[in-house]
Design a protein around this motif. Sequence first.
Motif, PDB file in Angstrom:
ATOM      1  N   ALA A  29      51.654   8.110  50.932  1.00 53.99           N
ATOM      2  CA  ALA A  29      52.800   8.003  50.027  1.00 53.99           C
ATOM      3  C   ALA A  29      54.077   8.523  50.686  1.00 53.99           C
ATOM      4  O   ALA A  29      55.160   7.982  50.436  1.00 53.99           O
ATOM      5  CB  ALA A  29      52.521   8.758  48.732  1.00 53.99           C
ATOM      6  N   ASP A  30      53.958   9.548  51.514  1.00 56.89           N
ATOM      7  CA  ASP A  30      55.133  10.075  52.220  1.00 56.89           C
ATOM      8  C   ASP A  30      55.673   9.043  53.212  1.00 56.89           C
ATOM      9  O   ASP A  30      56.877   8.843  53.309  1.00 56.89           O
ATOM     10  CB  ASP A  30      54.776  11.371  52.955  1.00 56.89           C
ATOM     11  CG  ASP A  30      54.425  12.497  52.003  1.00 56.89           C
ATOM     12  OD1 ASP A  30      55.198  12.741  51.058  1.00 56.89           O
ATOM     13  OD2 ASP A  30      53.370  13.128  52.204  1.00 56.89           O
ATOM     14  N   ILE A  48      59.466   6.765  52.993  1.00 58.40           N
ATOM     15  CA  ILE A  48      60.470   6.564  54.056  1.00 58.40           C
ATOM     16  C   ILE A  48      60.627   5.077  54.371  1.00 58.40           C
ATOM     17  O   ILE A  48      61.735   4.589  54.554  1.00 58.40           O
ATOM     18  CB  ILE A  48      60.101   7.369  55.327  1.00 58.40           C
ATOM     19  CG1 ILE A  48      60.394   8.834  55.091  1.00 58.40           C
ATOM     20  CG2 ILE A  48      60.863   6.868  56.528  1.00 58.40           C
ATOM     21  CD1 ILE A  48      60.599   9.663  56.307  1.00 58.40           C
ATOM     22  N   GLU A  49      59.516   4.351  54.425  1.00 57.47           N
ATOM     23  CA  GLU A  49      59.593   2.910  54.687  1.00 57.47           C
ATOM     24  C   GLU A  49      60.447   2.203  53.636  1.00 57.47           C
ATOM     25  O   GLU A  49      61.292   1.372  53.972  1.00 57.47           O
ATOM     26  CB  GLU A  49      58.188   2.292  54.674  1.00 57.47           C
ATOM     27  CG  GLU A  49      57.428   2.464  55.944  1.00 57.47           C
ATOM     28  CD  GLU A  49      56.074   1.758  55.904  1.00 57.47           C
ATOM     29  OE1 GLU A  49      55.847   0.868  55.056  1.00 57.47           O
ATOM     30  OE2 GLU A  49      55.234   2.113  56.742  1.00 57.47           O
ATOM     31  N   ASN A  98      57.590   8.598  63.134  1.00 56.99           N
ATOM     32  CA  ASN A  98      57.998   7.297  63.666  1.00 56.99           C
ATOM     33  C   ASN A  98      58.946   6.596  62.692  1.00 56.99           C
ATOM     34  O   ASN A  98      60.004   6.098  63.084  1.00 56.99           O
ATOM     35  CB  ASN A  98      56.763   6.431  63.932  1.00 56.99           C
ATOM     36  CG  ASN A  98      57.119   5.105  64.548  1.00 56.99           C
ATOM     37  OD1 ASN A  98      57.699   4.240  63.890  1.00 56.99           O
ATOM     38  ND2 ASN A  98      56.758   4.930  65.795  1.00 56.99           N
ATOM     39  N   ARG A  99      58.599   6.561  61.426  1.00 54.17           N
ATOM     40  CA  ARG A  99      59.450   5.914  60.416  1.00 54.17           C
ATOM     41  C   ARG A  99      60.762   6.666  60.235  1.00 54.17           C
ATOM     42  O   ARG A  99      61.788   6.074  59.936  1.00 54.17           O
ATOM     43  CB  ARG A  99      58.768   5.832  59.056  1.00 54.17           C
ATOM     44  CG  ARG A  99      57.492   5.070  58.955  1.00 54.17           C
ATOM     45  CD  ARG A  99      57.581   3.625  59.408  1.00 54.17           C
ATOM     46  NE  ARG A  99      56.309   2.975  59.166  1.00 54.17           N
ATOM     47  CZ  ARG A  99      55.198   3.186  59.870  1.00 54.17           C
ATOM     48  NH1 ARG A  99      55.196   4.034  60.875  1.00 54.17           N
ATOM     49  NH2 ARG A  99      54.087   2.532  59.587  1.00 54.17           N
ATOM     50  N   LEU A 100      60.714   7.990  60.393  1.00 53.07           N
ATOM     51  CA  LEU A 100      61.927   8.784  60.223  1.00 53.07           C
ATOM     52  C   LEU A 100      62.981   8.383  61.247  1.00 53.07           C
ATOM     53  O   LEU A 100      64.162   8.277  60.911  1.00 53.07           O
ATOM     54  CB  LEU A 100      61.606  10.277  60.331  1.00 53.07           C
ATOM     55  CG  LEU A 100      62.785  11.238  60.215  1.00 53.07           C
ATOM     56  CD1 LEU A 100      63.600  10.990  58.949  1.00 53.07           C
ATOM     57  CD2 LEU A 100      62.291  12.676  60.289  1.00 53.07           C
ATOM     58  N   SER A 101      62.580   8.118  62.468  1.00 53.12           N
ATOM     59  CA  SER A 101      63.576   7.700  63.463  1.00 53.12           C
ATOM     60  C   SER A 101      64.177   6.353  63.083  1.00 53.12           C
ATOM     61  O   SER A 101      65.379   6.132  63.261  1.00 53.12           O
ATOM     62  CB  SER A 101      62.971   7.672  64.867  1.00 53.12           C
ATOM     63  OG  SER A 101      61.929   6.744  64.949  1.00 53.12           O
ATOM     64  N   ASP A 102      63.370   5.460  62.521  1.00 56.56           N
ATOM     65  CA  ASP A 102      63.898   4.167  62.042  1.00 56.56           C
ATOM     66  C   ASP A 102      64.900   4.384  60.910  1.00 56.56           C
ATOM     67  O   ASP A 102      65.964   3.761  60.873  1.00 56.56           O
ATOM     68  CB  ASP A 102      62.754   3.272  61.542  1.00 56.56           C
ATOM     69  CG  ASP A 102      61.773   2.882  62.637  1.00 56.56           C
ATOM     70  OD1 ASP A 102      62.166   2.859  63.826  1.00 56.56           O
ATOM     71  OD2 ASP A 102      60.612   2.601  62.298  1.00 56.56           O
TER      72      ASP A 102
END
Length: 181
Positions: A88-89, A93-94, A154-158
């Motif tokens: 869920a976290d 972010i996604e 990984n998603r945080l950098s996106d």
Amino acid sequence: MSGDRISRVITRTGDGGDSGLADGSRQPKSAPVFDALGDLDELNAGLGVLRSHALGADTDAGLDRIQQRLFDLGAELAVPGLLRLDAADVLHIEQWCQAINKQLPSLQEFILPGGTPSAAWCHMMRTVARRAERHLVALHRISAQNPHSLAYVNRLSDLLFVLARQLNRQAGHPETLWRNS
């Protein structure tokens, strides 16, 4: 005051070059787990700097949630076997990233990091997130880590990339395209 979680800042226990994890184990300060923890700390502090800019309540609340999760991720590293982040976290972010990206024009070329101070700082924190991810992956090869935590960073950098684009667009600051020669 009873109930204080941190009663002493100066402990002197790390003066010899090792440091303790929350599970009581001690490792050299050069151990991969401390590389990852250091990057997460730097990333979290940098997000605090980003939040000092006038970003709007929704963006600030979203970044607060991310800072909280980064502390949770640090707890996972400090207590082997502890799992705090979940699918869920990552999905949160996604979805935030996708919502921002839908509002932006498509990219025809790479863009140079920069723009407004807040957007430029997003780019800076994106690079720190990428380094944190590399150190998490290196740690994962030594000792299995929560796959959701790996995906989260990984998603945080996106997210930080599209947030930088959004902040520049909101400020009317044009993106500087890479002149691919």
